[in-house]
Design a protein around this motif. Structure first.
Motif, PDB file in Angstrom:
ATOM      1  N   GLY A 280       8.175   1.658   4.265  1.00 25.95           N
ATOM      2  CA  GLY A 280       7.546   2.438   5.621  1.00 25.95           C
ATOM      3  C   GLY A 280       6.550   3.384   5.297  1.00 25.95           C
ATOM      4  O   GLY A 280       5.817   3.762   6.324  1.00 25.95           O
ATOM      5  N   TYR A 281       6.093   3.557   4.067  1.00 19.56           N
ATOM      6  CA  TYR A 281       4.957   4.228   3.741  1.00 19.56           C
ATOM      7  C   TYR A 281       3.646   3.401   3.633  1.00 19.56           C
ATOM      8  O   TYR A 281       3.690   2.166   3.450  1.00 19.56           O
ATOM      9  CB  TYR A 281       4.949   4.929   2.400  1.00 19.56           C
ATOM     10  CG  TYR A 281       5.978   6.078   2.028  1.00 19.56           C
ATOM     11  CD1 TYR A 281       5.451   7.464   1.779  1.00 19.56           C
ATOM     12  CD2 TYR A 281       7.271   6.049   2.302  1.00 19.56           C
ATOM     13  CE1 TYR A 281       6.087   8.549   1.729  1.00 19.56           C
ATOM     14  CE2 TYR A 281       8.127   7.223   2.248  1.00 19.56           C
ATOM     15  CZ  TYR A 281       7.461   8.405   2.045  1.00 19.56           C
ATOM     16  OH  TYR A 281       8.423   9.300   1.828  1.00 19.56           O
ATOM     17  N   THR A 282       2.447   4.037   4.043  1.00 19.14           N
ATOM     18  CA  THR A 282       1.312   3.269   3.760  1.00 19.14           C
ATOM     19  C   THR A 282       0.347   4.312   3.111  1.00 19.14           C
ATOM     20  O   THR A 282       0.276   5.492   3.185  1.00 19.14           O
ATOM     21  CB  THR A 282       0.788   3.061   5.164  1.00 19.14           C
ATOM     22  OG1 THR A 282       0.415   3.945   5.898  1.00 19.14           O
ATOM     23  CG2 THR A 282       1.406   1.762   5.860  1.00 19.14           C
ATOM     24  N   PHE A 283      -0.503   3.870   2.478  1.00 19.52           N
ATOM     25  CA  PHE A 283      -1.400   4.510   1.524  1.00 19.52           C
ATOM     26  C   PHE A 283      -3.054   4.320   1.746  1.00 19.52           C
ATOM     27  O   PHE A 283      -3.350   3.050   1.978  1.00 19.52           O
ATOM     28  CB  PHE A 283      -0.843   4.593  -0.014  1.00 19.52           C
ATOM     29  CG  PHE A 283       0.343   4.850  -0.263  1.00 19.52           C
ATOM     30  CD1 PHE A 283       0.817   5.980  -0.313  1.00 19.52           C
ATOM     31  CD2 PHE A 283       1.248   3.682  -0.219  1.00 19.52           C
ATOM     32  CE1 PHE A 283       2.118   6.350  -0.509  1.00 19.52           C
ATOM     33  CE2 PHE A 283       2.508   4.051  -0.576  1.00 19.52           C
ATOM     34  CZ  PHE A 283       3.127   5.368  -0.575  1.00 19.52           C
ATOM     35  N   ASP A 284      -3.939   5.067   1.432  1.00 15.84           N
ATOM     36  CA  ASP A 284      -5.261   5.033   1.635  1.00 15.84           C
ATOM     37  C   ASP A 284      -5.883   4.019   0.501  1.00 15.84           C
ATOM     38  O   ASP A 284      -6.765   3.275   0.579  1.00 15.84           O
ATOM     39  CB  ASP A 284      -6.115   6.272   1.733  1.00 15.84           C
ATOM     40  CG  ASP A 284      -5.653   7.268   3.017  1.00 15.84           C
ATOM     41  OD1 ASP A 284      -5.500   6.420   4.030  1.00 15.84           O
ATOM     42  OD2 ASP A 284      -5.216   8.443   2.866  1.00 15.84           O
ATOM     43  N   ARG A 285      -5.312   4.465  -0.717  1.00 15.12           N
ATOM     44  CA  ARG A 285      -5.893   3.951  -1.886  1.00 15.12           C
ATOM     45  C   ARG A 285      -4.755   3.548  -2.866  1.00 15.12           C
ATOM     46  O   ARG A 285      -3.705   4.380  -3.193  1.00 15.12           O
ATOM     47  CB  ARG A 285      -6.722   4.845  -2.698  1.00 15.12           C
ATOM     48  CG  ARG A 285      -7.843   5.094  -2.038  1.00 15.12           C
ATOM     49  CD  ARG A 285      -8.862   3.814  -2.043  1.00 15.12           C
ATOM     50  NE  ARG A 285     -10.086   3.983  -1.390  1.00 15.12           N
ATOM     51  CZ  ARG A 285     -10.660   4.177   0.005  1.00 15.12           C
ATOM     52  NH1 ARG A 285      -9.569   4.020   0.901  1.00 15.12           N
ATOM     53  NH2 ARG A 285     -11.898   4.307   0.332  1.00 15.12           N
ATOM     54  N   LEU A 331       1.947  -8.331  -3.446  1.00 14.27           N
ATOM     55  CA  LEU A 331       2.403  -8.435  -1.969  1.00 14.27           C
ATOM     56  C   LEU A 331       2.977  -7.040  -1.682  1.00 14.27           C
ATOM     57  O   LEU A 331       2.816  -6.480  -0.452  1.00 14.27           O
ATOM     58  CB  LEU A 331       3.615  -9.357  -1.994  1.00 14.27           C
ATOM     59  CG  LEU A 331       3.197 -10.913  -2.117  1.00 14.27           C
ATOM     60  CD1 LEU A 331       4.249 -11.770  -1.880  1.00 14.27           C
ATOM     61  CD2 LEU A 331       2.160 -11.093  -0.822  1.00 14.27           C
ATOM     62  N   ASN A 332       3.541  -6.139  -2.613  1.00 15.09           N
ATOM     63  CA  ASN A 332       4.019  -5.010  -2.392  1.00 15.09           C
ATOM     64  C   ASN A 332       3.209  -4.008  -1.906  1.00 15.09           C
ATOM     65  O   ASN A 332       3.182  -3.199  -1.231  1.00 15.09           O
ATOM     66  CB  ASN A 332       4.723  -4.370  -3.440  1.00 15.09           C
ATOM     67  CG  ASN A 332       5.339  -2.961  -3.464  1.00 15.09           C
ATOM     68  OD1 ASN A 332       6.186  -2.762  -2.550  1.00 15.09           O
ATOM     69  ND2 ASN A 332       4.691  -1.967  -3.995  1.00 15.09           N
ATOM     70  N   GLY A 333       1.974  -3.952  -2.802  1.00 15.88           N
ATOM     71  CA  GLY A 333       0.812  -3.244  -2.460  1.00 15.88           C
ATOM     72  C   GLY A 333       0.208  -3.566  -1.073  1.00 15.88           C
ATOM     73  O   GLY A 333      -0.202  -2.873  -0.566  1.00 15.88           O
ATOM     74  N   LEU A 334       0.248  -4.846  -0.672  1.00 17.36           N
ATOM     75  CA  LEU A 334      -0.423  -5.239   0.547  1.00 17.36           C
ATOM     76  C   LEU A 334       0.203  -4.709   1.768  1.00 17.36           C
ATOM     77  O   LEU A 334      -0.164  -4.100   2.717  1.00 17.36           O
ATOM     78  CB  LEU A 334      -0.737  -6.620   0.610  1.00 17.36           C
ATOM     79  CG  LEU A 334      -1.755  -7.415   0.004  1.00 17.36           C
ATOM     80  CD1 LEU A 334      -1.719  -8.754  -0.062  1.00 17.36           C
ATOM     81  CD2 LEU A 334      -3.193  -6.727   0.352  1.00 17.36           C
ATOM     82  N   ALA A 335       1.560  -4.607   1.604  1.00 16.65           N
ATOM     83  CA  ALA A 335       2.490  -4.168   2.522  1.00 16.65           C
ATOM     84  C   ALA A 335       2.535  -2.495   2.842  1.00 16.65           C
ATOM     85  O   ALA A 335       2.741  -2.213   3.696  1.00 16.65           O
ATOM     86  CB  ALA A 335       3.838  -4.417   2.125  1.00 16.65           C
ATOM     87  N   LYS A 336       1.915  -1.864   1.776  1.00 15.25           N
ATOM     88  CA  LYS A 336       1.869  -0.720   1.796  1.00 15.25           C
ATOM     89  C   LYS A 336       0.461   0.056   2.020  1.00 15.25           C
ATOM     90  O   LYS A 336       0.093   1.165   2.034  1.00 15.25           O
ATOM     91  CB  LYS A 336       2.479  -0.061   0.655  1.00 15.25           C
ATOM     92  CG  LYS A 336       4.096  -0.234   0.318  1.00 15.25           C
ATOM     93  CD  LYS A 336       4.671   0.430  -0.839  1.00 15.25           C
ATOM     94  CE  LYS A 336       5.972  -0.019  -1.051  1.00 15.25           C
ATOM     95  NZ  LYS A 336       6.678   0.264   0.304  1.00 15.25           N
ATOM     96  N   LEU A 337      -0.474  -1.005   2.302  1.00 14.71           N
ATOM     97  CA  LEU A 337      -2.027  -0.493   2.326  1.00 14.71           C
ATOM     98  C   LEU A 337      -2.334  -0.301   3.614  1.00 14.71           C
ATOM     99  O   LEU A 337      -2.000  -1.053   4.465  1.00 14.71           O
ATOM    100  CB  LEU A 337      -2.632  -1.641   1.876  1.00 14.71           C
ATOM    101  CG  LEU A 337      -4.125  -1.391   1.332  1.00 14.71           C
ATOM    102  CD1 LEU A 337      -4.141  -0.236   0.337  1.00 14.71           C
ATOM    103  CD2 LEU A 337      -4.949  -2.737   0.858  1.00 14.71           C
ATOM    104  N   ALA A 338      -2.888   1.053   3.832  1.00 12.95           N
ATOM    105  CA  ALA A 338      -3.385   1.243   5.275  1.00 12.95           C
ATOM    106  C   ALA A 338      -4.232   0.409   5.952  1.00 12.95           C
ATOM    107  O   ALA A 338      -4.713  -0.440   5.177  1.00 12.95           O
ATOM    108  CB  ALA A 338      -3.727   2.845   4.944  1.00 12.95           C
ATOM    109  N   GLU A 339      -4.397   0.466   7.053  1.00 11.34           N
ATOM    110  CA  GLU A 339      -5.257  -0.387   7.646  1.00 11.34           C
ATOM    111  C   GLU A 339      -6.783  -0.330   7.399  1.00 11.34           C
ATOM    112  O   GLU A 339      -7.417  -1.355   7.616  1.00 11.34           O
ATOM    113  CB  GLU A 339      -5.283  -0.378   9.420  1.00 11.34           C
ATOM    114  CG  GLU A 339      -3.893  -0.855   9.891  1.00 11.34           C
ATOM    115  CD  GLU A 339      -3.517  -2.394   9.552  1.00 11.34           C
ATOM    116  OE1 GLU A 339      -4.393  -3.215  10.072  1.00 11.34           O
ATOM    117  OE2 GLU A 339      -2.507  -2.374   9.267  1.00 11.34           O
ATOM    118  N   ASP A 340      -6.952   0.896   6.857  1.00  8.46           N
ATOM    119  CA  ASP A 340      -8.678   0.931   6.273  1.00  8.46           C
ATOM    120  C   ASP A 340      -8.248   1.326   4.952  1.00  8.46           C
ATOM    121  O   ASP A 340      -9.270   1.831   4.135  1.00  8.46           O
ATOM    122  CB  ASP A 340      -9.179   2.131   7.092  1.00  8.46           C
ATOM    123  CG  ASP A 340      -8.438   3.435   6.939  1.00  8.46           C
ATOM    124  OD1 ASP A 340      -7.259   3.561   6.417  1.00  8.46           O
ATOM    125  OD2 ASP A 340      -9.106   4.687   7.402  1.00  8.46           O
ATOM    126  N   GLY A 341      -7.082   0.729   4.284  1.00  5.37           N
ATOM    127  CA  GLY A 341      -7.009   1.035   2.724  1.00  5.37           C
ATOM    128  C   GLY A 341      -7.718  -0.022   1.859  1.00  5.37           C
ATOM    129  O   GLY A 341      -8.060  -1.121   2.387  1.00  5.37           O
TER     130      GLY A 341
END
Length: 609
Positions: A280-285, A331-341
């Motif tokens: 459920g988390y998203t990250f900028d970088r 795929l894990n990273g893409l699932a957690k990447l913010a919309e402008d990440g």
């Protein structure tokens, strides 16, 4: 040699001094067990040296507040860190009472706050202390760490440098186990390249930036990202998150985060693929160097169950082959990447091309490319990592490309952009120096097809230094060690990586050579079946008419079996034909060598005869 390399040497020297504690462990401990002592002792000593200046203040505060039910806030303010120690002992006073070293050392460790206790538990340090006591080495080890060469205070060693000391120690520990090539470490020259690519054209304006590493090791990528962001904007707030499943490296990462003043609760333990701690988390970088070439059999049940969740899970696009799980981390990273990440992740060559159309690896590439998330791929030279010499690639993925990059992918061949190290560290023989990094970042930032740096050209057996009009520096200013150091950039439409795999059928023939018919249609002969890969940029029927029908007029396409696939053949795109040496030149060289040998033999025998 760049300042990065020099700093790296100092770190290696410091780690060597600490590792020399192993001299007194020989016998009671086997070589592959030295790290069980050295790693936790290094962490404890780092805590000790950080807390020493405020030790008296913490003790005073504890005496005043110990009757309260909650005292953590008072003690952390007194210590200046998010941890503390209420024991009256220090390493100096421990050594003053050698007869009671075990009891006093255990008292010292018990005085640490709960978050440090969690770190020590991950090391299973209690059993190691028992073994040191039984072998009469506990006092000697504490004495060695209390010597000047064992000092790890922040006034002498920064958080980043201390992190790299930990990293070097972990590398030595794992090398004693003969760990597989995929379990590698990322040196700071590669990390700084990744951070600078991730932060190119970024404006923070004092905002909060979240950074995540899904396979953080000892968390050095996170600390370098924080360092780089603050260098760009000292008012920016950086919040780091990381997950790690190796207990020892997790303990170091959590300890490092506490010392740097971050939230240690953001450092979480567990297997990223099967025990996601940041659902459920998203990250900028996102910056990461996950293991590659290592199977995911241990996580298979959990991963396959999550894949069945489709878009509600992380692995909906497909699953890679069981022998190599690195694409699962993408795929894990893409699932957690913010919309402008934006994400930078290290991979080996397999995710570029493994798997045919319709396979899991190809479907993952299709998912990335058709969503236009692949920004760039940077090929590094071999011998860049401490535990593996294979070729590696940095994938740069972005959820919001700028308009001029939309629908495009930049490939950068930086395999010639390095300088040899004066002294190798493990299998790391090459460095991406400051100058090399500047060339690669320039190539990425300027986003055009061209050569950056001083690219040599070869004609026959002679070498000529060529100067490209797009060179990033003037030829006259090229340092001798930099001549021939360059990177090459090429820009492609995303569709250029795709193809339609068509199945070409031929008719089954009877004894007279005529097609066998069923309901008026020819029956396909499986033994004559073939496939063709048609680029997505071409019309399938036009390709078929041009490439197949002239040679097989009775052939047809089974449309029901057509599959779309994607691959990124970096080697093909950057292949350069080198003209072989002329035969006359080879003959002349051979004759010259024969004459030299003949003259040497004549000289030898004339002296003896």
């Amino acid at each position: 040699m760049s300042n990065i390399s020099n700093v790296g040497v100092n770190i290696a020297e410091k780690a060597t001094l600490i590792w020399n504690v192993a001299d007194m462990l020989r016998g009671p401990f086997k070589p592959h067990e030295y790290g069980l002592v050295i790693l936790p002792m290094t962490v404890v000593k780092r805590f000790h040296d950080c807390l020493l200046p405020t030790h008296a203040k913490v003790l005073e505060t504890y005496e005043k507040m110990k009757h309260l039910q909650v005292v953590d806030g008072f003690l952390t303010r007194a210590s200046g860190y998010q941890f503390y120690n209420t024991s009256r002992y220090t390493f100096e006073t421990l050594l003053a009472d050698p007869e009671n070293i075990e009891a006093n050392f255990r008292d010292y460790l018990a005085g640490f706050s709960a978050n440090v206790q969690d770190v020590l538990a991950k090391f299973e340090f209690d059993n190691i202390i028992k073994r040191m006591v039984e072998s009469n080495t506990l006092y000697l080890v504490i004495k060695e760490f209390n010597s000047p060469k064992g000092y790890l205070g922040p006034d002498k060693i920064s958080a980043v440098d201390c992190g790299y000391v930990f990293e070097d120690l972990v590398r030595r520990f794992n090398e004693s186990y003969g760990e597989e090539a995929g379990a590698h470490f990322t040196s700071r020259d590669i990390i700084y390249l990744m951070t600078d690519i991730l932060l190119a054209d970024t404006h923070f304006d004092g905002q909060n930036i979240t950074v995540y590493d899904m396979a953080m090791g000892t968390s050095q990528m996170l600390s370098c990202m924080e360092e780089r962001i603050h260098a760009l904007d000292e008012d920016a707030t950086v919040t780091c998150f990381g997950q790690e499943f190796n207990p020892s490296t997790f303990a170091i990462a959590k300890a490092d985060m506490m010392i740097r003043g971050g939230d240690p609760n953001n450092m979480r333990f567990g297997d990223t693929l099967s025990e996601d701690q940041f659902s459920g988390y998203t990250f900028d970088r996102i910056i990461s160097n996950p293991p590659f070439g290592i199977d995911w059999k241990r996580e298979q049940k959990a991963v396959e169950a999550e894949a069945k969740l489709g878009e509600n899970g992380r692995f909906a696009p497909g699953l890679p082959k069981i022998s190599d799980g690195q694409q699962l981390f993408v795929l894990n990273g893409l699932a957690k990447l913010a919309e402008d990440g934006k994400m930078a992740i290290v991979q080996n060559g397999s995710p570029l091309f493994s798997g045919d159309a319709g396979s899991g690896p190809s479907n993952i590439r299709q998912y990335i490319l058709e969503n236009d998330w692949l920004d760039a791929i940077i090929q590094l030279s071999t011998d860049q990592f401490m535990n593996t010499g294979i070729s590696t690639y940095i994938w740069v993925l972005s959820k919001s490309k700028p308009s001029y990059r939309a629908g495009k992918v930049q490939l950068i061949d930086a395999s010639h952009c390095y300088e040899p190290r004066r002294k190798s560290i493990g299998t790391k023989r090459n460095d991406i120096t400051d100058r090399c990094r500047d060339l690669i970042v320039k190539a990425y930032g300027e986003f055009y097809a061209g050569v950056f740096g001083d690219k040599p050209t070869f004609v026959g057996s002679s070498r000529q230094a060529g100067t490209n009009p797009n060179a990033a520096h003037e030829d006259d200013n090229v340092a001798p060690g930099m001549r021939g150091v360059y990177c090459e950039s090429k820009i492609f439409d995303t569709a250029e990586f795709g193809y339609s795999k068509i199945v070409v059928e031929r008719p089954l023939l009877d004894e007279t050579g005529k097609p066998v018919l069923k309901k008026g249609k020819p029956v396909a002969d499986a033994s004559r079946r073939d496939t063709e890969n048609v680029p997505l940029t071409e019309d399938i029927d036009a390709y078929f008419a041009r490439e197949v029908l002239p040679y097989a007029p009775d052939a047809w396409i089974d449309r029901s079996k057509t599959k779309v696939g994607y691959e990124i053949p970096m080697t093909r795109y950057f292949y350069q034909y080198q003209q072989p040496e002329a035969s006359d030149a080879i003959l002349t060289r051979i004759i010259g060598l024969e004459n030299e040998i003949a003259a040497s033999l004549q000289n030898l025998f004339s002296k003896e005869g």
